[in-house]
Design an enzyme around this catalytic site. Structure first.
Site, PDB file in Angstrom:
ATOM      1  N   SER A 162       5.166 129.869  33.054  1.00  0.00           N
ATOM      2  CA  SER A 162       3.711 130.053  32.929  1.00  0.00           C
ATOM      3  C   SER A 162       3.206 130.912  34.085  1.00  0.00           C
ATOM      4  CB  SER A 162       2.993 128.702  32.975  1.00  0.00           C
ATOM      5  OG  SER A 162       3.376 127.924  31.887  1.00  0.00           O
ATOM      6  N   LYS A 216      -1.413 122.128  42.102  1.00  0.00           N
ATOM      7  CA  LYS A 216      -1.976 123.487  42.190  1.00  0.00           C
ATOM      8  C   LYS A 216      -3.168 123.572  41.244  1.00  0.00           C
ATOM      9  CE  LYS A 216       1.945 124.959  41.006  1.00  0.00           C
ATOM     10  NZ  LYS A 216       2.930 125.731  40.300  1.00  0.00           N
ATOM     11  N   HIS A 246       8.158 126.740  26.277  1.00  0.00           N
ATOM     12  CA  HIS A 246       7.661 125.370  26.051  1.00  0.00           C
ATOM     13  C   HIS A 246       7.737 125.029  24.563  1.00  0.00           C
ATOM     14  CE1 HIS A 246       4.963 126.071  29.763  1.00  0.00           C
ATOM     15  NE2 HIS A 246       5.870 125.193  30.122  1.00  0.00           N
ATOM     16  N   ARG A 290      15.497 125.088  32.800  1.00  0.00           N
ATOM     17  CA  ARG A 290      15.845 126.500  32.615  1.00  0.00           C
ATOM     18  C   ARG A 290      17.057 126.903  33.446  1.00  0.00           C
ATOM     19  NH1 ARG A 290       9.967 128.316  34.120  1.00  0.00           N
ATOM     20  NH2 ARG A 290      10.538 126.677  35.556  1.00  0.00           N
TER      21      ARG A 290
END
Ligand code: PNS
Length: 353
Positions: free
Chosen positions: A310, A223, A199, A272
């Site tokens: 993460s 979530k 990030h 990514r």
């Protein structure tokens, strides 16, 4: 002289009284071309209004109301006459007053204008001009513009205003906006649970493209995050403390609403791998449906971060594994501690005896 365009197009204006230098049709046309021709409501303020041609042209082109400030009695008489001729008596407020005094009063009253015209006498004392210009930013509504006429070049950055000047014969017109409106602002949104070095790489690279980057920490996520949004934001503040043009905010609702509030037209995301594409593509399309001028810009993750996430950090830390290399240096110890749930579990087990 006539009204050039809009509902009062063609209305003939009264001859300007002696000493008044009305903005010529050519310059008036060029000004309104630059402003975008027509308006959907809004209020105009015409300072050193002379015979009021700019404010009346703005009314004709869609402004709801115009306030004219002029010290000369003959000129205010001409403004009233012109408002009558154009059919805008109810939309015009004419003040026969000193501009400096009115500007101070309007700032104190919290008045806001979408358009401010100022055509001061070319021989106005510089100190008076500086005083008035210094207050104009406070009178501008969000997205509002100042149009300044002068005989020669003017600074293109005044107080909190920034703009461009154009010359039309002997007249220089400077268009000014609030500085923050001219800044290119991008939002970097995410759940950042926690922020990773991946990030950080995207944020750093975005900082080089944009004047300002707002890192938006999602509060209401699908979530349930491990940490509340305020705590995730605090970690990002620590990690980005060395980056001058970054701020961190908690984002409660929709990304597009947040972006509008922040005056941002771009969202920057890191990509990514191909696996990120589908969900990012869907979000970008949805966001553009909600806010058509909003662009999603993708920054390709550095190869060394392409498998970093993460969720991986959370998983490793939850078993007490070392995540220090994966998160920014400034928060390594805190993340290691806050995300290590194995310590909580051990404590719970030993409590049970
Ligand atoms: O790091 P993440 O989990 O990919 O971040 C997701 C985030 C916060 C960027 C996304 O959930 C978001 O934009 N939330 C705000 C709510 C919203 O605008 N939803 C509509 C976009 S499809």
């Amino acid at each position: 002289m006539r009204i050039i365009a809009g509902s009062a197009r063609g209305a003939r204006l009264a001859p300007a009284p002696n000493g008044v230098r009305p903005t010529s049709d050519r310059v008036r046309e060029a000004i309104f071309n630059s402003l975008g021709q027509f308006f959907d409501g809004g209020e105009a303020l015409d300072l050193y209004a002379g015979s009021g041609t700019l404010g009346i042209e703005a009314l004709s082109r869609g402004c709801d109301k115009a306030t004219f400030v002029e010290r000369s009695g003959q000129a205010t008489h001409a403004i009233r006459e012109n408002l009558t001729r154009a059919g805008f008596v109810k939309k015009g407020e004419v003040l026969r007053r000193d501009v400096t005094e009115v500007v101070e009063r309007f700032v104190a009253e919290g008045r806001r204008y979408d358009l401010i015209f100022a055509d001061p006498p070319y021989r106005i004392p510089p100190r008076e001009m500086e005083g008035v210009l210094g207050r104009l930013a406070a009178l501008l509504a969000p997205g509002g513009r100042v149009v300044l006429e002068s005989g020669g070049p003017l600074a293109e950055a005044i107080d909190n205003l920034k703009g461009v000047s154009r010359r039309y014969g002997g007249t220089v017109v400077t268009f000014l906006e609030r500085l923050e409106n001219t800044m290119k602002i991008a939002i970097c949104p995410g759940s950042f649970d926690p922020i990773t070095v991946g990030h950080m790489d995207v944020i750093r690279r975005a900082c080089k493209i944009y004047d300002h980057v707002v890192v938006a920490v999602g509060a209401n996520l699908r979530k349930k995050p491990r940490l509340p949004a305020e705590e995730r934001a605090r970690l990002i503040e620590k990690a980005t403390a060395g980056l001058e043009n970054v701020s961190v905010e908690v984002m409660e609702g929709l990304l597009v609403d947040f972006a509008r509030e922040q005056g941002a037209r771009s969202v920057v995301k890191g990509l990514r791998a191909v696996s990120d594409f589908e969900s990012e593509f869907e979000q970008a399309q949805l966001n553009r449906t909600l806010y058509p001028e909003f662009e999603t810009v993708f920054i390709m993750a550095a190869a060394e971060h392409s498998f970093l996430s993460s969720s991986a950090v959370r998983e490793i830390a939850s078993y007490g594994g070392d995540v220090r290399e994966l998160v920014p240096e400034e928060i390594q110890e805190i993340v290691q501690r806050l995300y290590d749930t194995s310590a909580d579990e051990q404590a719970a087990t030993s409590d049970k005896g």
